[in-house]
Design a protein around this motif. Structure first.
Motif, PDB file in Angstrom:
ATOM      1  N   ASP A 148      -1.964   6.214 -11.604  1.00 22.36           N
ATOM      2  CA  ASP A 148      -2.668   5.148 -10.883  1.00 22.36           C
ATOM      3  C   ASP A 148      -4.162   5.229 -11.156  1.00 22.36           C
ATOM      4  O   ASP A 148      -4.731   6.324 -11.307  1.00 22.36           O
ATOM      5  N   ARG A 149      -4.787   4.088 -11.208  1.00 24.80           N
ATOM      6  CA  ARG A 149      -6.220   4.026 -11.453  1.00 24.80           C
ATOM      7  C   ARG A 149      -6.994   4.293 -10.171  1.00 24.80           C
ATOM      8  O   ARG A 149      -6.587   3.901  -9.073  1.00 24.80           O
ATOM      9  N   LEU A 150      -8.139   4.921 -10.371  1.00 29.73           N
ATOM     10  CA  LEU A 150      -8.940   5.285  -9.198  1.00 29.73           C
ATOM     11  C   LEU A 150      -9.490   4.061  -8.478  1.00 29.73           C
ATOM     12  O   LEU A 150      -9.709   4.095  -7.263  1.00 29.73           O
ATOM     13  N   ARG A 151      -9.695   2.986  -9.224  1.00 30.22           N
ATOM     14  CA  ARG A 151     -10.288   1.799  -8.577  1.00 30.22           C
ATOM     15  C   ARG A 151      -9.297   1.114  -7.624  1.00 30.22           C
ATOM     16  O   ARG A 151      -9.694   0.245  -6.848  1.00 30.22           O
ATOM     17  N   ARG A 152      -7.999   1.532  -7.676  1.00 29.21           N
ATOM     18  CA  ARG A 152      -7.024   0.937  -6.784  1.00 29.21           C
ATOM     19  C   ARG A 152      -6.896   1.715  -5.463  1.00 29.21           C
ATOM     20  O   ARG A 152      -6.120   1.331  -4.591  1.00 29.21           O
ATOM     21  N   ILE A 153      -7.627   2.798  -5.326  1.00 23.66           N
ATOM     22  CA  ILE A 153      -7.515   3.609  -4.097  1.00 23.66           C
ATOM     23  C   ILE A 153      -8.044   2.807  -2.912  1.00 23.66           C
ATOM     24  O   ILE A 153      -9.119   2.214  -2.967  1.00 23.66           O
ATOM     25  N   ASP A 154      -7.261   2.768  -1.851  1.00 21.22           N
ATOM     26  CA  ASP A 154      -7.664   2.135  -0.588  1.00 21.22           C
ATOM     27  C   ASP A 154      -8.269   3.231   0.291  1.00 21.22           C
ATOM     28  O   ASP A 154      -7.552   4.004   0.940  1.00 21.22           O
ATOM     29  N   ILE A 162       0.870  -1.180   0.000  1.00 26.06           N
ATOM     30  CA  ILE A 162       0.000   0.000   0.000  1.00 26.06           C
ATOM     31  C   ILE A 162       0.903   1.224   0.000  1.00 26.06           C
ATOM     32  O   ILE A 162       1.733   1.393   0.902  1.00 26.06           O
ATOM     33  N   ARG A 163       0.762   2.043  -1.010  1.00 21.84           N
ATOM     34  CA  ARG A 163       1.652   3.193  -1.172  1.00 21.84           C
ATOM     35  C   ARG A 163       0.837   4.431  -1.505  1.00 21.84           C
ATOM     36  O   ARG A 163      -0.372   4.365  -1.753  1.00 21.84           O
ATOM     37  N   ALA A 164       1.550   5.581  -1.520  1.00 23.95           N
ATOM     38  CA  ALA A 164       0.899   6.860  -1.832  1.00 23.95           C
ATOM     39  C   ALA A 164       0.501   6.908  -3.303  1.00 23.95           C
ATOM     40  O   ALA A 164       1.143   6.301  -4.167  1.00 23.95           O
ATOM     41  N   PHE A 165      -0.561   7.640  -3.546  1.00 26.48           N
ATOM     42  CA  PHE A 165      -1.081   7.780  -4.909  1.00 26.48           C
ATOM     43  C   PHE A 165      -0.066   8.508  -5.789  1.00 26.48           C
ATOM     44  O   PHE A 165       0.547   9.495  -5.383  1.00 26.48           O
ATOM     45  N   GLN A 166       0.118   7.995  -7.026  1.00 25.02           N
ATOM     46  CA  GLN A 166       1.014   8.601  -8.006  1.00 25.02           C
ATOM     47  C   GLN A 166       0.257   8.850  -9.292  1.00 25.02           C
ATOM     48  O   GLN A 166      -0.806   8.259  -9.541  1.00 25.02           O
ATOM     49  N   ALA A 167       0.827   9.737 -10.080  1.00 21.38           N
ATOM     50  CA  ALA A 167       0.201  10.031 -11.378  1.00 21.38           C
ATOM     51  C   ALA A 167       0.181   8.766 -12.235  1.00 21.38           C
ATOM     52  O   ALA A 167       1.182   8.076 -12.370  1.00 21.38           O
ATOM     53  N   ARG A 178      -9.982   3.082   3.030  1.00 23.46           N
ATOM     54  CA  ARG A 178      -9.859   2.930   4.484  1.00 23.46           C
ATOM     55  C   ARG A 178      -8.568   3.564   4.994  1.00 23.46           C
ATOM     56  O   ARG A 178      -8.555   4.201   6.044  1.00 23.46           O
ATOM     57  N   VAL A 179      -7.479   3.377   4.253  1.00 25.21           N
ATOM     58  CA  VAL A 179      -6.210   3.995   4.648  1.00 25.21           C
ATOM     59  C   VAL A 179      -6.191   5.468   4.277  1.00 25.21           C
ATOM     60  O   VAL A 179      -5.658   6.313   5.016  1.00 25.21           O
ATOM     61  N   SER A 180      -6.791   5.829   3.150  1.00 28.72           N
ATOM     62  CA  SER A 180      -6.747   7.225   2.689  1.00 28.72           C
ATOM     63  C   SER A 180      -7.513   8.148   3.612  1.00 28.72           C
ATOM     64  O   SER A 180      -7.129   9.323   3.807  1.00 28.72           O
ATOM     65  N   LEU A 181      -8.615   7.680   4.227  1.00 28.21           N
ATOM     66  CA  LEU A 181      -9.386   8.538   5.117  1.00 28.21           C
ATOM     67  C   LEU A 181      -8.625   8.866   6.403  1.00 28.21           C
ATOM     68  O   LEU A 181      -8.929   9.849   7.074  1.00 28.21           O
ATOM     69  N   ARG A 182      -7.649   8.021   6.766  1.00 28.93           N
ATOM     70  CA  ARG A 182      -6.857   8.276   7.977  1.00 28.93           C
ATOM     71  C   ARG A 182      -5.545   8.979   7.664  1.00 28.93           C
ATOM     72  O   ARG A 182      -4.700   9.144   8.538  1.00 28.93           O
ATOM     73  N   LEU A 184      -3.893  10.418  -0.611  1.00 23.82           N
ATOM     74  CA  LEU A 184      -4.525   9.190  -1.061  1.00 23.82           C
ATOM     75  C   LEU A 184      -3.509   8.046  -1.127  1.00 23.82           C
ATOM     76  O   LEU A 184      -2.336   8.254  -1.443  1.00 23.82           O
ATOM     77  N   HIS A 185      -3.987   6.846  -0.843  1.00 25.64           N
ATOM     78  CA  HIS A 185      -3.173   5.639  -0.928  1.00 25.64           C
ATOM     79  C   HIS A 185      -3.848   4.625  -1.858  1.00 25.64           C
ATOM     80  O   HIS A 185      -5.091   4.592  -1.940  1.00 25.64           O
ATOM     81  N   VAL A 186      -3.033   3.860  -2.541  1.00 24.41           N
ATOM     82  CA  VAL A 186      -3.563   2.845  -3.477  1.00 24.41           C
ATOM     83  C   VAL A 186      -3.005   1.483  -3.084  1.00 24.41           C
ATOM     84  O   VAL A 186      -1.949   1.364  -2.442  1.00 24.41           O
ATOM     85  N   ARG A 187      -3.743   0.478  -3.472  1.00 23.93           N
ATOM     86  CA  ARG A 187      -3.313  -0.913  -3.279  1.00 23.93           C
ATOM     87  C   ARG A 187      -2.501  -1.370  -4.486  1.00 23.93           C
ATOM     88  O   ARG A 187      -2.890  -1.135  -5.626  1.00 23.93           O
ATOM     89  N   GLU A 188      -1.399  -2.021  -4.224  1.00 26.57           N
ATOM     90  CA  GLU A 188      -0.545  -2.562  -5.281  1.00 26.57           C
ATOM     91  C   GLU A 188      -0.490  -4.075  -5.142  1.00 26.57           C
ATOM     92  O   GLU A 188      -0.217  -4.593  -4.055  1.00 26.57           O
TER      93      GLU A 188
END
Length: 440
Positions: free
Chosen positions: A211-217, A204-209, A219-223, A227-231
């Protein structure tokens, strides 16, 4: 031409029917005994010769002509080990009463079978074939002979046409062994270390240019303020090359190593038989996982098969294994070419010479994961006819053990082959764990 041949030619009928020696004796006794009985006034001689004369006249009066035939129905070119059924069509022609035909006995294998005496008008004959040994072989040769009344006229014997099949090496169910992580360009069932679209979470890492929106996590991003995405891990298939050492075929008796084995593709239970069965089972297991599997003959590289997928590839590999075993023989310098980079190379050999060890080490240096499968029979027996049999066996065992240890020092996993393949699967599982030694 002798007198017997001239008499036999005189009694030859149309279509190849000929009189037997019993026919000539019946004519001779049927004429001589009544004549002798009349000259000597012996009624018993006349009564003794009358049946022979009647039999000969009856056989002469019966219309026996035409060419009887026995036709074996075509067999499939390839077959699985076990039982099979075929048919034999009989055309008895005119006047034939009996048929003597050689057919395999039920439950036997590797034998043309005994001669069966049947009525000539029996029609189609159902024949059960059974062969457990893989390889090429003759399953049926319908040698036959037709006989007329009382067996005094015969047609034949005729040597039948040999009918054989290629019995494919059996495929045993093996546990699925994990392969080393490697991306090969197609989606398969093995995990790679690069990110991809599988279902197994990698990080799970920070959002990068990009990345697809459907990969956003969420639960982690709200805390978190960002934004964080699942890899996930990528899934890839693997290339497997089965390297078969056909230069040696060794049984459990050391005294038989220098002798041939006529009538069979390989020694039952020998090193080549074990290697072929293991290669067929491994190929079936990895092809079932969606991997690409190829075959390499270390003694004759031109007999190899390029890696492929699917059920057709398995059939091609099993057929080619029979071809490799048929052409097996000593070659001084084994070679292994055209191995895909990063492929799993499974070397199946008894490892009784240094050249095959060099081939395995070179494959490992080129970046392949090499698995050495020892197919030497475990229950070796020394030559009892020589006083140095025990010593020779001890030297052979120690030299082979030294070669296996040398391969381990180069990072090659060495395992003996067992019927279920558990040792191979366990070694490949260790190979899939990063940071852990593979050598066994």
């Amino acid at each position: 031409m002798s007198r017997a041949d001239r008499i036999r030619a005189a009694f030859t009928r149309e279509g190849g029917w000929r009189a037997t020696d019993a026919y000539g004796r019946a004519v001779l006794l049927g004429v001589a005994l009544p004549v002798l009985g009349g000259l000597l006034h012996k009624v018993e001689l006349v009564l003794l010769g009358a049946p022979f004369l009647v039999s000969a006249l009856f056989a002469l009066a019966v219309r026996v002509r035409g060419v009887p035939t026995v036709t074996v129905r075509p067999l499939p070119r390839t077959a699985e080990p076990g039982s099979a059924t075929t048919g034999v069509d009989v055309d008895p022609a005119e006047g034939a009463e009996f048929l003597a035909v050689r057919l395999p006995a039920p439950g036997t294998a590797g034998d043309l079978g005994p001669v069966h005496l049947l009525p000539a008008t029996s029609g189609p004959i159902v024949v059960k074939l059974r062969r457990e040994a893989w390889g090429e072989g003759v399953d049926l040769r319908a040698d036959h002979l037709f006989a007329g009344p009382d067996g005094l006229l015969v047609h034949g014997p005729v040597v039948g046409v040999e009918r054989g099949r290629v019995v494919l090496p059996p495929v045993d169910a093996l546990p699925a062994g994990l392969l080393p992580a490697r991306a090969a360009g197609l989606v398969g069932v093995h995990r790679t270390r690069r990110p991809g679209d599988s279902t197994e979470l990698r990080d799970i890492r920070a959002f990068q240019a990009g990345d697809r929106l459907r990969r956003i996590d969420w639960r982690v991003s709200l805390r978190s303020p960002v934004l964080h995405v699942r890899e996930h891990h990528a899934e890839a298939d693997a290339d497997v090359v089965l390297a078969l050492d056909t230069r040696l075929d060794l049984g459990s008796r050391v005294a038989d190593w220098s002798t041939g084995h006529a009538g069979r593709t390989s020694r039952p239970g020998g090193s080549l038989d074990t290697a072929v069965r293991a290669a067929a089972s491994l190929a079936a297991g990895y092809l079932r996982q969606g991997d690409r599997v190829g075959l390499a003959d270390l003694g004759r590289p031109q007999l190899g098969v390029r890696p492929g997928i699917g059920r057709r590839q398995l059939l091609r590999l099993r057929n080619q294994l029979v071809v490799c075993a048929r052409a097996a023989g000593w070659a001084p310098r084994p070679s292994l070419h055209r191995v895909p980079h990063g492929a799993l190379v499974v070397v199946l050999s008894p490892f009784l010479d240094d050249h095959v060890v060099e081939v395995a080490v070179q494959a490992a240096r080129r970046g392949s994961l090499v698995l050495a499968v020892d197919v030497l029979p475990p229950d070796l027996r020394p030559d009892e006819e020589t006083p140095w049999g025990e010593g020779a066996l001890r030297v052979i065992t120690l030299e082979q053990r030294t070669r296996l240890e040398a391969m381990k020092q180069h990072g090659i996993a060495v395992v003996p082959w067992d019927e279920r393949g558990h040792s191979v699967a366990a070694t490949l599982r260790r190979a899939n764990r990063p940071g852990r030694p593979v050598v066994r």
